[in-house]
Design an enzyme around this catalytic site. Sequence first.
Site, PDB file in Angstrom:
ATOM      1  N   TYR A  55      46.199  52.494  44.749  1.00 17.75           N
ATOM      2  CA  TYR A  55      44.786  52.282  45.108  1.00 17.75           C
ATOM      3  C   TYR A  55      44.089  53.620  45.352  1.00 17.75           C
ATOM      4  O   TYR A  55      44.392  54.337  46.296  1.00 17.75           O
ATOM      5  CB  TYR A  55      44.652  51.375  46.348  1.00 17.75           C
ATOM      6  CG  TYR A  55      45.093  49.936  46.118  1.00 17.75           C
ATOM      7  CD1 TYR A  55      45.389  49.444  44.843  1.00 17.75           C
ATOM      8  CD2 TYR A  55      45.219  49.048  47.175  1.00 17.75           C
ATOM      9  CE1 TYR A  55      45.790  48.134  44.639  1.00 17.75           C
ATOM     10  CE2 TYR A  55      45.613  47.726  46.981  1.00 17.75           C
ATOM     11  CZ  TYR A  55      45.901  47.284  45.698  1.00 17.75           C
ATOM     12  OH  TYR A  55      46.307  45.981  45.505  1.00 17.75           O
ATOM     13  N   SER A 111      42.454  38.391  45.542  1.00 12.23           N
ATOM     14  CA  SER A 111      41.166  38.042  44.906  1.00 12.23           C
ATOM     15  C   SER A 111      40.764  36.582  45.113  1.00 12.23           C
ATOM     16  O   SER A 111      40.467  35.864  44.150  1.00 12.23           O
ATOM     17  CB  SER A 111      41.163  38.388  43.411  1.00 12.23           C
ATOM     18  OG  SER A 111      40.985  39.776  43.235  1.00 12.23           O
ATOM     19  N   LEU A 169      38.059  35.544  46.055  1.00 14.55           N
ATOM     20  CA  LEU A 169      36.683  35.377  45.562  1.00 14.55           C
ATOM     21  C   LEU A 169      36.541  35.861  44.120  1.00 14.55           C
ATOM     22  O   LEU A 169      35.412  36.051  43.645  1.00 14.55           O
ATOM     23  CB  LEU A 169      35.699  36.153  46.456  1.00 14.55           C
ATOM     24  CG  LEU A 169      35.577  35.662  47.901  1.00 14.55           C
ATOM     25  CD1 LEU A 169      34.558  36.515  48.663  1.00 14.55           C
ATOM     26  CD2 LEU A 169      35.173  34.190  47.939  1.00 14.55           C
ATOM     27  N   GLY A 184      38.950  40.984  50.744  1.00 16.82           N
ATOM     28  CA  GLY A 184      38.477  42.352  50.534  1.00 16.82           C
ATOM     29  C   GLY A 184      37.038  42.388  51.024  1.00 16.82           C
ATOM     30  O   GLY A 184      36.356  41.357  51.018  1.00 16.82           O
ATOM     31  N   GLN A 223      30.316  41.186  55.349  1.00 18.05           N
ATOM     32  CA  GLN A 223      31.039  40.318  54.393  1.00 18.05           C
ATOM     33  C   GLN A 223      32.277  39.737  55.074  1.00 18.05           C
ATOM     34  O   GLN A 223      32.561  38.538  54.966  1.00 18.05           O
ATOM     35  CB  GLN A 223      31.467  41.117  53.160  1.00 18.05           C
ATOM     36  CG  GLN A 223      30.328  41.558  52.265  1.00 18.05           C
ATOM     37  CD  GLN A 223      30.799  42.454  51.120  1.00 18.05           C
ATOM     38  OE1 GLN A 223      31.913  42.976  51.144  1.00 18.05           O
ATOM     39  NE2 GLN A 223      29.944  42.636  50.134  1.00 18.05           N
TER      40      GLN A 223
END
Length: 322
Positions: free
Chosen positions: A54, A211, A213, A289, A295
């Site tokens: 990453y 993931s 979303l 994330g 968020q």
Amino acid sequence: MQYRRLGRTGLQLSALSFGAWVTFGRQIGRSEAREIMALAWDRGINFFDNAETYNHGEAERLMGDVLADLRFSRDSYCVSSKVYFGSAEKPRPTQRGLSRKHVIEACHQALERLRVGHLDLYFCHRPDPETPIEETVAAMDTLIRQGKVLYWGTSEWPAAAIHEAHRVAQAMHMYAPVVEQPQYNLLHRERVEQEYAPLYASYGMGTTIWSPLASGLLSGKYNQGIPDGSRLTQPGYEWLRDMVLGEGGERVEKVKRLPAIAAEIGATPAQLAIAWCLANPNVSTVMLGASRKDQLEHNLEALELLPRFDLALKERIEQALA
Ligand code: NDP
């Protein structure tokens, strides 16, 4: 927060956890990362996911700085790394893959960047056809016996390769993988629901799913185009655009059907999509994330929807996305 056992292990992970991909060391710096991790911690998140690759190690470095800064007691949280892709921009042959050399050196580098004495979870980020499975299982076993890794697992391995790792571990009296890290969301289901189905019962395999979303798509943020500053505008991530939006934007069209269903239970599409992942009992933790604190705050509310997730609601969602 709700806590779930990681498969058949005794490790209790928060049902919602937090990962650093794309965001740490690229979209956000130290003060934002500190705010987000402090919020995660306050709300009971106890698992932070990372990987050597990453942002070429920068995500681990930033997470390590923030963990040290926030002074969470080491026995109160779990942190992971993943090995395979390497952390160098152009890795040389010994700097990637699942050879004994790279698995062990990448672990040492992750410990240094994350500023911890051991990794709670260590994943083989993809299968490596260039390394015998016996060598990788033995390298993981070494790290566990040395106390540098507590549990090891795989990420996006075919079920047959996971079976093989178990067969080898059993034959060699070594530690076997206990967890898989697959993609799982409303638009990507087959592997978790079908391919891996026999593994939950046979090995008590846990899952840390990624993931939820679909890189933000399921929040509806791409319904009217690609917003500036969002993940799909990040340089170097052009390859992700078609995968996320689908050919001709077909996945976006499906997502546009979600707000009406979400509204029925007083939720947003993002919260609905995350709660849907949580409703699968084979999911140990849903890794979120976030590039902004709000968020995460918003997504954490998905937990409260879980009691309202009945069969009828699941069927309506399936029909909408069919
Ligand atoms: P998501 O699918 O949840 O995507 C997260 C991104 O979506 C955020 O960074 C943000 O992007 C956007 N977003 C999140 N919440 C909202 C919201 N409420 N409204 C609008 N936009 C929102 O998860 P990730 O893809 O990040 O996966 C989670 C973790 O899983 C990763 O961090 C990583 O640790 C792990 N992972 C593992 C992989 C593997 O191969 N093992 C592969 C990929 C991820 P933005 O604001 O930038 O648009």
